[in-house]
Write a protein that holds these residues in place. Structure first.
Motif, mmCIF file in Angstrom:
data_model
loop_
_atom_site.group_PDB
_atom_site.id
_atom_site.type_symbol
_atom_site.label_atom_id
_atom_site.label_comp_id
_atom_site.label_asym_id
_atom_site.label_seq_id
_atom_site.Cartn_x
_atom_site.Cartn_y
_atom_site.Cartn_z
ATOM 1 N N ARG A 101 131.571 -16.841 71.645
ATOM 2 C CA ARG A 101 130.496 -16.946 70.584
ATOM 3 C C ARG A 101 129.239 -17.485 71.076
ATOM 4 O O ARG A 101 128.109 -17.000 70.901
ATOM 5 N N LEU A 102 129.294 -18.699 71.563
ATOM 6 C CA LEU A 102 128.278 -19.301 72.149
ATOM 7 C C LEU A 102 127.601 -18.648 73.150
ATOM 8 O O LEU A 102 126.327 -18.646 73.321
ATOM 9 N N GLU A 103 128.245 -17.961 74.002
ATOM 10 C CA GLU A 103 127.648 -17.494 75.200
ATOM 11 C C GLU A 103 126.725 -16.159 74.846
ATOM 12 O O GLU A 103 125.784 -15.945 75.118
ATOM 13 N N PHE A 104 127.429 -15.390 73.730
ATOM 14 C CA PHE A 104 126.800 -14.500 73.125
ATOM 15 C C PHE A 104 125.284 -14.611 72.566
ATOM 16 O O PHE A 104 124.406 -14.181 72.621
ATOM 17 N N LEU A 105 125.297 -15.878 71.937
ATOM 18 C CA LEU A 105 123.778 -16.432 71.313
ATOM 19 C C LEU A 105 123.078 -17.029 72.565
ATOM 20 O O LEU A 105 121.879 -16.678 72.570
ATOM 21 N N GLY A 106 123.628 -17.654 73.533
ATOM 22 C CA GLY A 106 122.958 -18.205 74.503
ATOM 23 C C GLY A 106 122.184 -17.239 75.434
ATOM 24 O O GLY A 106 121.064 -17.188 75.900
ATOM 25 N N ASP A 107 122.991 -16.100 75.538
ATOM 26 C CA ASP A 107 122.233 -14.877 76.438
ATOM 27 C C ASP A 107 121.041 -14.801 75.631
ATOM 28 O O ASP A 107 120.062 -14.147 76.244
ATOM 29 N N ARG A 108 121.056 -14.459 74.172
ATOM 30 C CA ARG A 108 119.773 -13.955 73.599
ATOM 31 C C ARG A 108 118.565 -15.115 73.647
ATOM 32 O O ARG A 108 117.592 -14.814 73.869
ATOM 33 N N GLU B 82 133.240 -26.702 72.455
ATOM 34 C CA GLU B 82 133.364 -25.339 72.375
ATOM 35 C C GLU B 82 132.677 -24.768 73.637
ATOM 36 O O GLU B 82 132.931 -23.704 74.181
ATOM 37 N N ALA B 83 131.610 -25.207 73.977
ATOM 38 C CA ALA B 83 130.528 -24.519 75.126
ATOM 39 C C ALA B 83 131.425 -24.796 76.435
ATOM 40 O O ALA B 83 131.248 -23.938 77.198
ATOM 41 N N ALA C 62 124.980 -23.492 72.845
ATOM 42 C CA ALA C 62 124.852 -24.909 71.937
ATOM 43 C C ALA C 62 123.767 -25.867 71.894
ATOM 44 O O ALA C 62 123.721 -26.421 70.689
ATOM 45 N N LEU C 63 122.980 -25.822 72.863
ATOM 46 C CA LEU C 63 121.554 -26.421 72.707
ATOM 47 C C LEU C 63 120.734 -26.210 71.604
ATOM 48 O O LEU C 63 120.347 -26.848 70.852
ATOM 49 N N TYR C 64 120.741 -24.766 71.508
ATOM 50 C CA TYR C 64 119.832 -24.306 70.403
ATOM 51 C C TYR C 64 120.185 -24.565 68.881
ATOM 52 O O TYR C 64 119.753 -24.933 68.100
ATOM 53 N N LEU C 65 121.756 -24.426 68.776
ATOM 54 C CA LEU C 65 122.232 -24.750 67.550
ATOM 55 C C LEU C 65 122.383 -26.326 67.282
ATOM 56 O O LEU C 65 122.318 -26.487 66.157
ATOM 57 N N ASP C 66 122.296 -26.950 68.070
ATOM 58 C CA ASP C 66 122.435 -28.523 67.853
ATOM 59 C C ASP C 66 121.060 -29.089 67.710
ATOM 60 O O ASP C 66 120.952 -29.877 66.726
ATOM 61 N N ALA C 67 119.972 -28.443 68.278
ATOM 62 C CA ALA C 67 118.625 -29.233 68.125
ATOM 63 C C ALA C 67 117.681 -28.001 68.098
ATOM 64 O O ALA C 67 116.391 -28.361 68.320
ATOM 65 N N GLY C 68 117.846 -26.875 68.011
ATOM 66 C CA GLY C 68 116.758 -25.925 67.929
ATOM 67 C C GLY C 68 116.159 -25.318 69.271
ATOM 68 O O GLY C 68 116.601 -25.514 70.101
#
Length: 239
Positions: A54-61, A33-34, A137-143
């Motif tokens: 959506r992942l871009e939105f999260l990754g920015d934060r 997805e990323a 994606a890194l954040y959601l997969d492994a914190g």
């Protein structure tokens, strides 16, 4: 994030990228997805109805949080204003593009024929957005720690480069220079745009009282404004 019709890319397709990221994804749907440009919706069974926005939105934060924490560690005595300038420089699109190019992200993006035809894999805006999506994606997969390891490895050089003094945006510098001398704020005017859609070139003119206008070009209006401000500030400081 991984629902819908998206199908994960095989491990063989992303093995080199994951090695560069320093992380093997447990949920391969997240990585797929990323890497999926929104233009792919409905064109590819692996990515129908999905995209990296959506992942871009999260990754920015996540990027902003990690870099802000890092700056507090590196510059324990620096005031908020200086830290904010450093943060802005490190999380802006230009910095993301440098990292995306360094890790070869463009070669792994899933793009529609239209974007492929317009060289979308190397378009700066797409590279920056996809880089943020990978962080998400890194954040959601492994914190947070997985995302932090990636960010600290690839943002260390630019952070150290600006260690001596907080970076200053040329537009901010020109504004402060003008205000300190009782002059009106710089005036920016769009002059025109040339080039194809995938490689536009914007022209901007900046004017400050008492100086001849300066015109500059760039791949975006922001870049052109910065280039014009930088040149006018250079001229102003030599007087």
């Amino acid at each position: 994030m991984s629902g819908g019709r998206i199908q994960a890319l095989p491990a063989s397709a992303t093995a080199d990228l994951e090695a560069t990221l320093g992380h093997v994804f447990g949920n391969r749907l997240l990585l797929t997805e990323a890497l999926t440009h929104p233009s792919m919706g409905g064109l590819d069974r692996r990515s129908a109805g999905k995209g990296y926005e959506r992942l871009e939105f999260l990754g920015d934060r996540v990027l902003g949080l990690v870099v802000a924490e890092w700056l507090l560690e590196r510059f324990p005595s620096e005031p908020e204003g200086a830290l904010a300038r450093r943060l802005t420089a490190l999380v802006r699109a230009e910095a993301l593009v440098v990292v995306a190019e360094k890790i070869g992200l463009g070669a792994h993006l899933l793009l529609s024929p239209g974007e492929q035809g317009s060289q979308g894999g190397i378009k700066p805006a797409i590279l920056a957005d996809a880089c943020e999506a990978v962080i998400g994606a890194l954040y959601l997969d492994a914190g947070l720690e997985a995302a932090k390891r990636f960010i600290r490895r690839h943002w260390d050089a630019p952070l150290e480069k600006a260690r001596a003094a907080p970076p200053q945006d040329p537009k901010t510098g020109l504004q402060e220079w003008a205000l300190a001398r009782g002059l009106a704020l710089p005036l920016y005017e769009d002059i025109g745009r040339t080039g194809p859609d995938h490689a536009p070139l914007f022209q901007v003119r900046v004017t400050v009282a008492g100086f001849d206008p300066v015109t500059a070009s760039g791949p975006s209006k922001r870049a052109a404004e910065k280039a014009a401000a930088d040149e006018l500030l250079r001229i102003a400081r030599t007087r």
